[in-house]
Design an enzyme around this catalytic site. Sequence first.
Site, PDB file in Angstrom:
ATOM      1  N   GLN A  59      85.401 -90.168  49.770  1.00 35.44           N
ATOM      2  CA  GLN A  59      86.066 -89.258  48.822  1.00 35.44           C
ATOM      3  C   GLN A  59      85.535 -89.445  47.396  1.00 35.44           C
ATOM      4  O   GLN A  59      85.992 -88.773  46.473  1.00 35.44           O
ATOM      5  CB  GLN A  59      87.583 -89.486  48.830  1.00 35.44           C
ATOM      6  CG  GLN A  59      88.254 -89.092  50.128  1.00 35.44           C
ATOM      7  CD  GLN A  59      88.275 -87.585  50.380  1.00 35.44           C
ATOM      8  OE1 GLN A  59      88.184 -86.785  49.454  1.00 35.44           O
ATOM      9  NE2 GLN A  59      88.388 -87.189  51.632  1.00 35.44           N
ATOM     10  N   SER A 118      79.730 -89.166  52.798  1.00 34.24           N
ATOM     11  CA  SER A 118      79.629 -87.992  53.671  1.00 34.24           C
ATOM     12  C   SER A 118      79.256 -86.759  52.858  1.00 34.24           C
ATOM     13  O   SER A 118      79.714 -86.602  51.724  1.00 34.24           O
ATOM     14  CB  SER A 118      80.987 -87.789  54.356  1.00 34.24           C
ATOM     15  OG  SER A 118      80.961 -86.643  55.158  1.00 34.24           O
ATOM     16  N   GLY A 119      78.442 -85.880  53.466  1.00 31.59           N
ATOM     17  CA  GLY A 119      77.965 -84.694  52.741  1.00 31.59           C
ATOM     18  C   GLY A 119      79.019 -83.617  52.516  1.00 31.59           C
ATOM     19  O   GLY A 119      79.088 -83.017  51.444  1.00 31.59           O
ATOM     20  N   HIS A 120      79.867 -83.396  53.533  1.00 33.38           N
ATOM     21  CA  HIS A 120      80.721 -82.201  53.455  1.00 33.38           C
ATOM     22  C   HIS A 120      81.900 -82.330  52.508  1.00 33.38           C
ATOM     23  O   HIS A 120      82.636 -81.370  52.301  1.00 33.38           O
ATOM     24  CB  HIS A 120      81.171 -81.761  54.859  1.00 33.38           C
ATOM     25  CG  HIS A 120      82.206 -82.624  55.503  1.00 33.38           C
ATOM     26  ND1 HIS A 120      83.509 -82.210  55.630  1.00 33.38           N
ATOM     27  CD2 HIS A 120      82.144 -83.843  56.062  1.00 33.38           C
ATOM     28  CE1 HIS A 120      84.192 -83.158  56.265  1.00 33.38           C
ATOM     29  NE2 HIS A 120      83.378 -84.159  56.526  1.00 33.38           N
ATOM     30  N   THR A 171      66.169 -88.277  66.338  1.00 30.20           N
ATOM     31  CA  THR A 171      65.407 -87.444  65.410  1.00 30.20           C
ATOM     32  C   THR A 171      66.281 -87.087  64.215  1.00 30.20           C
ATOM     33  O   THR A 171      67.436 -86.697  64.383  1.00 30.20           O
ATOM     34  CB  THR A 171      64.913 -86.169  66.128  1.00 30.20           C
ATOM     35  OG1 THR A 171      64.110 -86.580  67.233  1.00 30.20           O
ATOM     36  CG2 THR A 171      64.094 -85.287  65.197  1.00 30.20           C
ATOM     37  N   CYS A 196      99.232 -84.130  63.741  1.00 31.67           N
ATOM     38  CA  CYS A 196      99.766 -83.739  65.037  1.00 31.67           C
ATOM     39  C   CYS A 196      99.051 -84.518  66.128  1.00 31.67           C
ATOM     40  O   CYS A 196      97.864 -84.316  66.353  1.00 31.67           O
ATOM     41  CB  CYS A 196      99.557 -82.239  65.226  1.00 31.67           C
ATOM     42  SG  CYS A 196     100.441 -81.617  66.633  1.00 31.67           S
TER      43      CYS A 196
HETATM   44  N1  PLP Z   1      86.624 -91.672  55.303  1.00 28.26           N
HETATM   45  C1  PLP Z   1      87.400 -90.947  54.480  1.00 28.26           C
HETATM   46  C2  PLP Z   1      88.089 -91.606  53.345  1.00 28.26           C
HETATM   47  C3  PLP Z   1      87.535 -89.567  54.684  1.00 28.26           C
HETATM   48  O1  PLP Z   1      88.309 -88.843  53.871  1.00 28.26           O
HETATM   49  C4  PLP Z   1      86.857 -88.974  55.788  1.00 28.26           C
HETATM   50  C5  PLP Z   1      87.034 -87.543  56.097  1.00 28.26           C
HETATM   51  O2  PLP Z   1      88.121 -87.020  56.076  1.00 28.26           O
HETATM   52  C6  PLP Z   1      86.042 -89.782  56.594  1.00 28.26           C
HETATM   53  C7  PLP Z   1      85.957 -91.129  56.327  1.00 28.26           C
HETATM   54  C8  PLP Z   1      85.273 -89.203  57.729  1.00 28.26           C
HETATM   55  O3  PLP Z   1      84.124 -88.534  57.259  1.00 28.26           O
HETATM   56  P1  PLP Z   1      83.369 -87.460  58.163  1.00 28.26           P
HETATM   57  O4  PLP Z   1      84.239 -86.264  58.256  1.00 28.26           O
HETATM   58  O5  PLP Z   1      82.075 -87.193  57.437  1.00 28.26           O
HETATM   59  O6  PLP Z   1      83.112 -88.108  59.476  1.00 28.26           O
END
Ligand code: PLP
Length: 394
Positions: free
Chosen positions: A177, A197-199, A235, A323
Amino acid sequence: MIYLDNAATTKTAPEVVEAMLPYFSEQFGNPSAIYSLGSAAKKAVNRAKRTIAAAIGAKQEEIYFTAGGTEADNWALKAAVEAYESRGKHIITTKIEHHAVLHTCEYLERRGYEITYLDVDSEGLVDPEALEAAIRPDTILISVMFANNEIGTIEPIGEIGAIAKEHGILFHTDAVQVFGQIPIDVEGLHIDMLSASGHKMNGPKGIGFLYIRSGLKLRSFIHGGAQERNRRAGTENVPGIVGLEAATVRALGMLEEKSAKETELRDYLIERIEKEIPYCRLNGHRTKRLPGNVNFSFLYVEGESILIMLDMKGICASSGSACTSGALDPSHVLLALGLKHEEAHGSLRLTLSEENTKEELDYVVEALKETVGKLRAMSPLYEDFIRKGAEPDK
Ligand code: PLP
């Protein structure tokens, strides 16, 4: 639509998509191939590593691409304990980690490791002194998240890193985050491993990285080919990697401006909700907080009901319940803050981006007032609470 769920995922930025596109078409080569189409892809991967390494004060060879934050967390924990097992089997983490860390810890417990899950205070902060007191001669790993995904509290990572270093214990942080949101310097903060993480920062989904300090003898996590210096086979996801690089460049270029704008919007939203909706509680620390995070509990309403009603008004948000098999489990993070089950169930997370506007937030506050009001009007518990003397406008 008003999108206020940026902690769940973000929109891939147009410049990120543009940077990725050639790697699906004319630049489709396999980075392991000898011919120039392959070496062009390899060059792109290495350039991305340099860019990302520079962003956190690391070296190119310390960055390993993964399929996202979950894989990076799994790799860091499982490989670190395997590598340092001869020294002991004790791990320290916190009660508020993401499930990517918590469920990995539970898996490790089943394999004979002992885990200390540290408490946090009512604002979600880990106490570095309590962490130091939990260290044992057989402690081999400390894993504390940089900032919490639900409540936005930013942990004292530098202090924790210094303690880990002083005791010669490996330190991992889940910075999913944080990367691209606030500056990170792995040297200054004494971080040995870091997941990102990229997204979560306007990059593509399914790509992330693990920073591994050079000198750490972590084994391969995924076995197969010799990619990523024999440590993560498969890959490379070249378009994803190029997209992650573009998102990093974009984020670094607007770091201060984005943080200032989101902080202003965040504080505006918090102030209006606190003033205009009775019986609510801000979850998380007021200032040691991610710029875009707002998290409230509203007494006598269900978070899920708020979400559904906000969705009907075109607002995307998130609640503090998950959920699992048809039953709603209150968030482990909110319970760790000391919230009662019903308070945790009545929580709402709104996570902003720099693209949100005050006008949008005004609309959200009005929608929320109406929603909470309607839900409380249907709640016999709330009626009873008011009848017993609580003032509705408090
Ligand atoms: N760690 C934290 C603090 C996250 O907020 C998230 C995603 O919600 C993740 C790990 C997991 O990342 P990813 O969705 O790229 O697997």
